[in-house]
Motif scaffolding. Structure first.
Motif, PDB file in Angstrom:
ATOM      1  N   ALA A 182      34.648  40.240  43.270  1.00 23.96           N
ATOM      2  CA  ALA A 182      34.997  39.158  42.520  1.00 23.96           C
ATOM      3  C   ALA A 182      36.600  39.802  41.903  1.00 23.96           C
ATOM      4  CB  ALA A 182      34.288  39.353  41.222  1.00 23.96           C
ATOM      5  N   MET A 183      36.770  41.181  41.537  1.00 16.54           N
ATOM      6  CA  MET A 183      38.116  41.381  41.267  1.00 16.54           C
ATOM      7  C   MET A 183      39.066  40.999  42.243  1.00 16.54           C
ATOM      8  SD  MET A 183      39.476  45.455  40.746  1.00 16.54           S
ATOM      9  CE  MET A 183      39.612  45.567  42.454  1.00 16.54           C
ATOM     10  N   ILE A 184      38.716  41.152  43.709  1.00 19.08           N
ATOM     11  CA  ILE A 184      40.062  40.849  44.558  1.00 19.08           C
ATOM     12  C   ILE A 184      40.240  39.369  44.649  1.00 19.08           C
ATOM     13  CG2 ILE A 184      40.290  40.474  47.130  1.00 19.08           C
ATOM     14  CD1 ILE A 184      38.891  43.279  47.300  1.00 19.08           C
ATOM     15  N   ILE A 185      39.185  38.460  44.554  1.00 21.72           N
ATOM     16  CA  ILE A 185      39.261  36.914  44.297  1.00 21.72           C
ATOM     17  C   ILE A 185      39.883  36.662  43.050  1.00 21.72           C
ATOM     18  CG2 ILE A 185      37.955  34.813  43.938  1.00 21.72           C
ATOM     19  CD1 ILE A 185      35.875  36.178  45.816  1.00 21.72           C
ATOM     20  N   GLY A 186      39.653  37.172  42.023  1.00 19.67           N
ATOM     21  CA  GLY A 186      40.220  37.166  40.516  1.00 19.67           C
ATOM     22  C   GLY A 186      41.812  37.249  40.784  1.00 19.67           C
ATOM     23  N   PHE A 187      42.155  38.369  41.426  1.00 21.26           N
ATOM     24  CA  PHE A 187      43.686  38.679  41.701  1.00 21.26           C
ATOM     25  C   PHE A 187      44.329  37.429  42.510  1.00 21.26           C
ATOM     26  CE2 PHE A 187      47.209  40.841  43.857  1.00 21.26           C
ATOM     27  CZ  PHE A 187      47.835  41.191  42.733  1.00 21.26           C
ATOM     28  N   TRP A 188      43.719  37.163  43.682  1.00 20.39           N
ATOM     29  CA  TRP A 188      44.238  36.159  44.290  1.00 20.39           C
ATOM     30  C   TRP A 188      44.501  34.949  43.736  1.00 20.39           C
ATOM     31  CZ3 TRP A 188      41.214  37.720  49.216  1.00 20.39           C
ATOM     32  CH2 TRP A 188      41.969  38.795  49.925  1.00 20.39           C
ATOM     33  N   ALA A 189      43.405  34.290  42.994  1.00 23.57           N
ATOM     34  CA  ALA A 189      43.395  33.206  42.239  1.00 23.57           C
ATOM     35  C   ALA A 189      44.132  33.037  41.215  1.00 23.57           C
ATOM     36  CB  ALA A 189      42.100  32.682  42.124  1.00 23.57           C
ATOM     37  N   GLN A 190      44.503  34.240  40.514  1.00 26.02           N
ATOM     38  CA  GLN A 190      45.194  34.569  39.185  1.00 26.02           C
ATOM     39  C   GLN A 190      44.320  33.997  37.927  1.00 26.02           C
ATOM     40  OE1 GLN A 190      49.197  33.270  39.429  1.00 26.02           O
ATOM     41  NE2 GLN A 190      49.755  35.054  40.662  1.00 26.02           N
ATOM     42  N   ILE A 191      43.175  34.469  37.993  1.00 27.13           N
ATOM     43  CA  ILE A 191      42.055  34.369  36.856  1.00 27.13           C
ATOM     44  C   ILE A 191      42.249  35.198  35.797  1.00 27.13           C
ATOM     45  CG2 ILE A 191      39.931  33.747  36.316  1.00 27.13           C
ATOM     46  CD1 ILE A 191      39.205  33.195  39.252  1.00 27.13           C
ATOM     47  N   GLY A 192      42.310  34.529  34.664  1.00 26.76           N
ATOM     48  CA  GLY A 192      42.516  35.420  33.580  1.00 26.76           C
ATOM     49  C   GLY A 192      43.022  35.179  32.153  1.00 26.76           C
ATOM     50  N   LEU A 193      43.756  36.016  31.349  1.00 30.19           N
ATOM     51  CA  LEU A 193      44.265  35.747  30.270  1.00 30.19           C
ATOM     52  C   LEU A 193      45.969  36.114  30.621  1.00 30.19           C
ATOM     53  CD1 LEU A 193      44.173  35.088  27.313  1.00 30.19           C
ATOM     54  CD2 LEU A 193      43.744  37.398  26.959  1.00 30.19           C
TER      55      LEU A 193
ATOM     56  N   THR B  61      29.931  38.353  38.836  1.00 32.69           N
ATOM     57  CA  THR B  61      31.141  37.929  39.556  1.00 32.69           C
ATOM     58  C   THR B  61      32.150  37.012  38.489  1.00 32.69           C
ATOM     59  OG1 THR B  61      29.482  37.252  41.082  1.00 32.69           O
ATOM     60  CG2 THR B  61      31.630  35.892  41.190  1.00 32.69           C
ATOM     61  N   ILE B  62      31.858  36.513  37.485  1.00 35.16           N
ATOM     62  CA  ILE B  62      32.413  35.794  36.574  1.00 35.16           C
ATOM     63  C   ILE B  62      33.342  36.903  35.727  1.00 35.16           C
ATOM     64  CG2 ILE B  62      32.634  34.350  34.322  1.00 35.16           C
ATOM     65  CD1 ILE B  62      30.395  32.930  35.618  1.00 35.16           C
ATOM     66  N   ILE B  63      32.567  37.920  35.283  1.00 33.40           N
ATOM     67  CA  ILE B  63      33.497  38.813  34.386  1.00 33.40           C
ATOM     68  C   ILE B  63      34.348  39.753  35.412  1.00 33.40           C
ATOM     69  CG2 ILE B  63      32.706  41.105  33.184  1.00 33.40           C
ATOM     70  CD1 ILE B  63      30.207  40.026  32.209  1.00 33.40           C
ATOM     71  N   GLY B  64      33.927  40.018  36.642  1.00 36.23           N
ATOM     72  CA  GLY B  64      34.714  40.737  37.503  1.00 36.23           C
ATOM     73  C   GLY B  64      36.098  40.300  37.877  1.00 36.23           C
ATOM     74  N   SER B  65      36.120  38.830  37.927  1.00 38.01           N
ATOM     75  CA  SER B  65      37.107  38.249  38.252  1.00 38.01           C
ATOM     76  C   SER B  65      38.255  37.956  37.194  1.00 38.01           C
ATOM     77  CB  SER B  65      36.839  36.690  38.841  1.00 38.01           C
ATOM     78  OG  SER B  65      36.392  36.012  37.737  1.00 38.01           O
ATOM     79  N   GLN B  66      38.016  38.426  35.957  1.00 33.30           N
ATOM     80  CA  GLN B  66      39.022  38.244  35.051  1.00 33.30           C
ATOM     81  C   GLN B  66      40.139  39.297  34.868  1.00 33.30           C
ATOM     82  OE1 GLN B  66      38.681  35.438  32.916  1.00 33.30           O
ATOM     83  NE2 GLN B  66      37.043  35.084  34.322  1.00 33.30           N
ATOM     84  N   TRP B  67      41.054  39.099  34.634  1.00 29.21           N
ATOM     85  CA  TRP B  67      42.654  39.818  34.729  1.00 29.21           C
ATOM     86  C   TRP B  67      43.130  39.525  33.483  1.00 29.21           C
ATOM     87  CZ3 TRP B  67      44.409  43.324  38.501  1.00 29.21           C
ATOM     88  CH2 TRP B  67      43.580  43.301  39.582  1.00 29.21           C
ATOM     89  N   LEU B  68      44.078  40.447  33.166  1.00 30.95           N
ATOM     90  CA  LEU B  68      44.819  40.568  31.887  1.00 30.95           C
ATOM     91  C   LEU B  68      46.381  40.611  32.677  1.00 30.95           C
ATOM     92  CD1 LEU B  68      45.475  40.136  28.963  1.00 30.95           C
ATOM     93  CD2 LEU B  68      45.463  42.770  28.934  1.00 30.95           C
ATOM     94  N   TRP B  69      46.977  39.254  32.567  1.00 27.77           N
ATOM     95  CA  TRP B  69      48.425  39.326  33.137  1.00 27.77           C
ATOM     96  C   TRP B  69      49.479  39.554  31.970  1.00 27.77           C
ATOM     97  CZ3 TRP B  69      48.799  38.930  38.185  1.00 27.77           C
ATOM     98  CH2 TRP B  69      47.546  38.512  38.853  1.00 27.77           C
TER      99      TRP B  69
END
Length: 89
Positions: free
Chosen positions: A75-86, A25-33
């Protein structure tokens, strides 16, 4: 006389299974913006999903691979909505 082949199963404890799902879940929510040409737009790249898929494919205990894929996608969808990542400018 025919010998039956016994299938060797690997057992995973409940604690390690839950820990594995939390890590996915933690890894899957990470995005590169990456900042686009306009200062207000960002180009999202799901690096957490790519890393998570690599871990799922090369895992030693491949018992519930479908569940792990589903956890990564949610987790990817949640990370996109929450804008989690670098964020890179």
């Amino acid at each position: 006389m025919v010998k039956k082949k016994t299938k060797k199963t690997t057992h995973e404890s409940d604690g390690s299974y839950v820990l594995k799902l939390v890590l996915y879940t933690i890894i899957g929510s990470q995005w590169l913006w990456i900042e686009g040409t306009n200062k207000l737009t960002y180009i999202p790249i799901p690096i957490g999903l790519l890393i998570g898929l690599f871990f799922v494919r090369h895992e030693r205990f491949q018992i519930d691979r479908k569940i792990e894929y589903a956890v990564l996608l949610i987790a990817m969808i949640i990370g996109f909505w929450a804008q989690i990542g670098l964020f890179i400018r």
